[in-house]
Scaffold this motif. Structure first.
Motif, PDB file in Angstrom:
ATOM      1  N   GLY A   1      49.936  21.798  57.962  1.00  0.00           N
ATOM      2  CA  GLY A   1      49.538  20.542  57.749  1.00  0.00           C
ATOM      3  C   GLY A   1      48.334  20.571  57.244  1.00  0.00           C
ATOM      4  N   THR A   2      47.494  21.336  56.628  1.00  0.00           N
ATOM      5  CA  THR A   2      46.321  21.419  55.797  1.00  0.00           C
ATOM      6  C   THR A   2      46.390  20.872  54.509  1.00  0.00           C
ATOM      7  OG1 THR A   2      45.399  23.228  57.443  1.00  0.00           O
ATOM      8  CG2 THR A   2      44.177  22.322  55.318  1.00  0.00           C
ATOM      9  N   THR A   3      45.586  19.713  54.134  1.00  0.00           N
ATOM     10  CA  THR A   3      45.318  19.343  52.885  1.00  0.00           C
ATOM     11  C   THR A   3      44.149  19.437  52.147  1.00  0.00           C
ATOM     12  OG1 THR A   3      46.850  17.432  53.300  1.00  0.00           O
ATOM     13  CG2 THR A   3      45.786  17.340  51.306  1.00  0.00           C
ATOM     14  N   VAL A   4      44.192  20.247  50.918  1.00  0.00           N
ATOM     15  CA  VAL A   4      42.804  20.790  50.442  1.00  0.00           C
ATOM     16  C   VAL A   4      42.868  20.006  49.054  1.00  0.00           C
ATOM     17  CG1 VAL A   4      41.675  22.846  49.503  1.00  0.00           C
ATOM     18  CG2 VAL A   4      43.016  23.038  51.399  1.00  0.00           C
ATOM     19  N   TYR A   5      41.554  19.256  48.847  1.00  0.00           N
ATOM     20  CA  TYR A   5      41.301  18.870  47.390  1.00  0.00           C
ATOM     21  C   TYR A   5      39.839  19.712  46.981  1.00  0.00           C
ATOM     22  CZ  TYR A   5      43.328  14.380  49.469  1.00  0.00           C
ATOM     23  OH  TYR A   5      44.153  13.565  50.213  1.00  0.00           O
ATOM     24  N   LEU A   6      40.503  20.039  45.616  1.00  0.00           N
ATOM     25  CA  LEU A   6      39.606  20.849  44.924  1.00  0.00           C
ATOM     26  C   LEU A   6      38.703  20.255  43.784  1.00  0.00           C
ATOM     27  CD1 LEU A   6      38.747  23.808  44.114  1.00  0.00           C
ATOM     28  CD2 LEU A   6      41.033  23.878  42.734  1.00  0.00           C
TER      29      LEU A   6
ATOM     30  N   ARG B   1      34.349  21.927  52.859  1.00  0.00           N
ATOM     31  CA  ARG B   1      33.927  20.669  53.554  1.00  0.00           C
ATOM     32  C   ARG B   1      35.095  20.381  54.751  1.00  0.00           C
ATOM     33  NH1 ARG B   1      30.793  16.867  49.077  1.00  0.00           N
ATOM     34  NH2 ARG B   1      28.891  18.077  48.676  1.00  0.00           N
ATOM     35  N   TYR B   2      34.599  19.995  55.915  1.00  0.00           N
ATOM     36  CA  TYR B   2      35.668  19.522  56.786  1.00  0.00           C
ATOM     37  C   TYR B   2      34.958  18.255  57.370  1.00  0.00           C
ATOM     38  CZ  TYR B   2      33.201  22.138  60.714  1.00  0.00           C
ATOM     39  OH  TYR B   2      32.329  22.541  61.466  1.00  0.00           O
ATOM     40  N   PHE B   3      36.019  17.639  57.857  1.00  0.00           N
ATOM     41  CA  PHE B   3      35.554  16.164  58.319  1.00  0.00           C
ATOM     42  C   PHE B   3      36.072  15.848  59.911  1.00  0.00           C
ATOM     43  CE2 PHE B   3      36.458  16.357  53.802  1.00  0.00           C
ATOM     44  CZ  PHE B   3      35.425  15.534  53.494  1.00  0.00           C
ATOM     45  N   ASN B   4      36.664  16.948  60.617  1.00  0.00           N
ATOM     46  CA  ASN B   4      37.136  16.958  61.878  1.00  0.00           C
ATOM     47  C   ASN B   4      36.771  18.151  62.543  1.00  0.00           C
ATOM     48  OD1 ASN B   4      38.648  14.171  62.414  1.00  0.00           O
ATOM     49  ND2 ASN B   4      39.282  14.970  60.277  1.00  0.00           N
ATOM     50  N   ALA B   5      36.060  18.056  63.875  1.00  0.00           N
ATOM     51  CA  ALA B   5      35.759  19.349  64.566  1.00  0.00           C
ATOM     52  C   ALA B   5      36.775  20.244  64.673  1.00  0.00           C
ATOM     53  CB  ALA B   5      34.923  18.892  65.811  1.00  0.00           C
ATOM     54  N   SER B   6      38.178  19.767  64.781  1.00  0.00           N
ATOM     55  CA  SER B   6      39.372  20.755  65.113  1.00  0.00           C
ATOM     56  C   SER B   6      39.662  21.233  63.676  1.00  0.00           C
ATOM     57  CB  SER B   6      40.385  19.625  65.374  1.00  0.00           C
ATOM     58  OG  SER B   6      40.799  18.710  64.330  1.00  0.00           O
ATOM     59  N   ASP B   7      38.990  21.142  62.571  1.00  0.00           N
ATOM     60  CA  ASP B   7      39.229  21.650  61.325  1.00  0.00           C
ATOM     61  C   ASP B   7      38.257  22.825  60.881  1.00  0.00           C
ATOM     62  OD1 ASP B   7      41.709  20.171  60.614  1.00  0.00           O
ATOM     63  OD2 ASP B   7      40.387  18.731  60.165  1.00  0.00           O
ATOM     64  N   GLU B   8      37.371  23.090  61.896  1.00  0.00           N
ATOM     65  CA  GLU B   8      36.329  24.036  61.691  1.00  0.00           C
ATOM     66  C   GLU B   8      36.920  25.376  61.579  1.00  0.00           C
ATOM     67  OE1 GLU B   8      32.286  26.146  63.482  1.00  0.00           O
ATOM     68  OE2 GLU B   8      33.327  24.589  64.604  1.00  0.00           O
ATOM     69  N   ALA B   9      37.759  25.938  62.137  1.00  0.00           N
ATOM     70  CA  ALA B   9      38.524  27.048  61.971  1.00  0.00           C
ATOM     71  C   ALA B   9      39.173  27.250  60.656  1.00  0.00           C
ATOM     72  CB  ALA B   9      39.454  27.478  63.116  1.00  0.00           C
TER      73      ALA B   9
ATOM     74  N   GLU C   1      42.804  14.354  60.479  1.00  0.00           N
ATOM     75  CA  GLU C   1      42.669  15.960  60.651  1.00  0.00           C
ATOM     76  C   GLU C   1      43.678  16.712  59.607  1.00  0.00           C
ATOM     77  OE1 GLU C   1      43.833  16.802  64.620  1.00  0.00           O
ATOM     78  OE2 GLU C   1      42.276  15.386  65.560  1.00  0.00           O
ATOM     79  N   GLY C   2      42.739  17.817  59.340  1.00  0.00           N
ATOM     80  CA  GLY C   2      43.635  18.801  58.241  1.00  0.00           C
ATOM     81  C   GLY C   2      42.824  18.373  56.864  1.00  0.00           C
ATOM     82  N   GLN C   3      42.298  17.637  56.842  1.00  0.00           N
ATOM     83  CA  GLN C   3      41.729  17.557  55.370  1.00  0.00           C
ATOM     84  C   GLN C   3      40.616  18.380  55.008  1.00  0.00           C
ATOM     85  OE1 GLN C   3      41.823  13.510  53.592  1.00  0.00           O
ATOM     86  NE2 GLN C   3      39.973  13.843  52.747  1.00  0.00           N
ATOM     87  N   LEU C   4      40.454  19.052  54.157  1.00  0.00           N
ATOM     88  CA  LEU C   4      39.470  19.902  53.362  1.00  0.00           C
ATOM     89  C   LEU C   4      39.025  19.738  52.001  1.00  0.00           C
ATOM     90  CD1 LEU C   4      40.614  23.230  55.193  1.00  0.00           C
ATOM     91  CD2 LEU C   4      39.033  21.607  56.091  1.00  0.00           C
ATOM     92  N   GLU C   5      37.982  19.922  51.781  1.00  0.00           N
ATOM     93  CA  GLU C   5      37.396  19.992  50.298  1.00  0.00           C
ATOM     94  C   GLU C   5      36.862  21.178  49.770  1.00  0.00           C
ATOM     95  OE1 GLU C   5      36.246  15.290  49.914  1.00  0.00           O
ATOM     96  OE2 GLU C   5      34.798  16.759  49.685  1.00  0.00           O
ATOM     97  N   ILE C   6      37.337  21.903  48.699  1.00  0.00           N
ATOM     98  CA  ILE C   6      36.605  22.953  47.972  1.00  0.00           C
ATOM     99  C   ILE C   6      35.785  22.404  46.958  1.00  0.00           C
ATOM    100  CG2 ILE C   6      37.259  25.039  46.629  1.00  0.00           C
ATOM    101  CD1 ILE C   6      39.507  25.373  47.945  1.00  0.00           C
ATOM    102  N   TRP C   7      34.447  22.838  46.879  1.00  0.00           N
ATOM    103  CA  TRP C   7      33.355  22.500  45.988  1.00  0.00           C
ATOM    104  C   TRP C   7      33.089  23.708  45.216  1.00  0.00           C
ATOM    105  CZ3 TRP C   7      31.803  17.507  44.632  1.00  0.00           C
ATOM    106  CH2 TRP C   7      32.205  16.369  45.352  1.00  0.00           C
ATOM    107  N   LEU C   8      33.421  23.802  43.741  1.00  0.00           N
ATOM    108  CA  LEU C   8      33.231  25.152  43.188  1.00  0.00           C
ATOM    109  C   LEU C   8      32.258  24.835  42.010  1.00  0.00           C
ATOM    110  CD1 LEU C   8      36.940  26.538  42.362  1.00  0.00           C
ATOM    111  CD2 LEU C   8      35.119  27.152  44.171  1.00  0.00           C
TER     112      LEU C   8
END
Length: 264
Positions: free
Chosen positions: A158-163, A208-216, A247-254
């Motif tokens: 269920g994780t969604t990653v924005y690059l 980057r993560y936006f919910n404490a539950s997504d730290e791992a 929950e489950g939304q992450l961002e990658i910054w390169l």
């Protein structure tokens, strides 16, 4: 004369425009109320101050400006201000939403209230990037972070990653990395694996993560990215600044990619 009385005076001149002002004020008040409850408590008083100042501006200008045409112009200026403010507030509430195609990336409300519109400069002050190698135990059992990461699944369901990537990183480099991350089971979004090229970016690679539950998940993703980027990847916790992100939304910054075989 209160701000409401001021708008009543505007109604006498241009009822349709004044009704729009009422609607706009209602929408902005609703949005700011939501933001006041979902962001840091330290934001509530400055936010109330800005709203009170806006009402005071209407009151004073309505007394100063007597000419009907000037008052009508003021009415439309207020409408435009409300519209821009509403777009900004909603865009700040929902990062990576379709709304940001109109507004561009905007700083969190906390930054704006402090007079800082540069997102990355503000985030560096509020939430510095954590070095993955120095983060403490993650699972509460005393295990070293790197040991835990080696045991963790590569991509939580269920994780969604924005690059996002910025110069000097090229789209070819970003696409290769996005493809590799997708192969490990991460849900890269958008469909274009190269992600979004941005002009305003942080000073180093980060997740980057936006919910404490997504730290791992954020730590695991950062660990997976480091060998692909060939440079350190930090982790930034934005859970205190954005409370309406699913929950489950992450961002990658390169911003720095230097592994063998990927350099362009």
């Amino acid at each position: 004369m209160s701000a409401v009385d001021t708008l009543k005076n505007l109604i006498k001149l241009d009822p349709a425009s004044a009704r729009l002002v009422y609607v706009g004020l209602g929408l902005m008040a609703a949005a700011t109320l939501v933001l006041g409850w979902t962001t840091s408590p330290d934001d509530i008083l400055p936010l109330a101050g800005w709203i009170a100042g806006f009402g005071l501006f209407l009151t004073i200008t309505s007394h100063i400006i007597k000419a009907p045409k000037m008052r009508a112009t003021l009415c439309w200026m207020v409408i435009a201000m409300i519209g821009f403010a509403q777009l900004y507030l909603l865009s700040a509430m929902f990062p990576n939403s379709a709304l940001q195609r109109i507004t561009g990336r905007v700083a969190p409300l906390t930054c704006v209230l402090g007079g800082e519109l540069d997102i990355n400069r503000c985030l560096d002050d509020l939430v510095p990037v954590s070095d993955l190698s120095t983060l403490g135990p993650l699972d509460g059992t005393g295990h070293d972070t790197q040991i835990w990461l080696a045991q963790a699944p590569s991509a939580p369901p269920g994780t969604t990653v924005y690059l996002q990537f910025a110069n000097p990183v090229t789209r070819d480099q970003s696409t290769i990395i996005g493809t590799a991350i997708l192969a490990e089971g991460w849900g890269i979004d958008p469909v274009d694996l190269g992600g979004e090229q941005v002009s305003n970016a942080p000073g180093s690679n980060e997740v980057r993560y936006f919910n404490a539950s997504d730290e791992a998940a954020a730590r695991t993703l950062a660990a997976a990215l480091e060998p692909l980027a060939g440079t350190p990847v930090g982790v930034r916790d934005l859970s205190m600044l954005y409370k309406l992100v699913k929950e489950g939304q992450l961002e990658i910054w390169l911003v720095d990619v230097r592994p063998p075989g990927i350099d362009g």
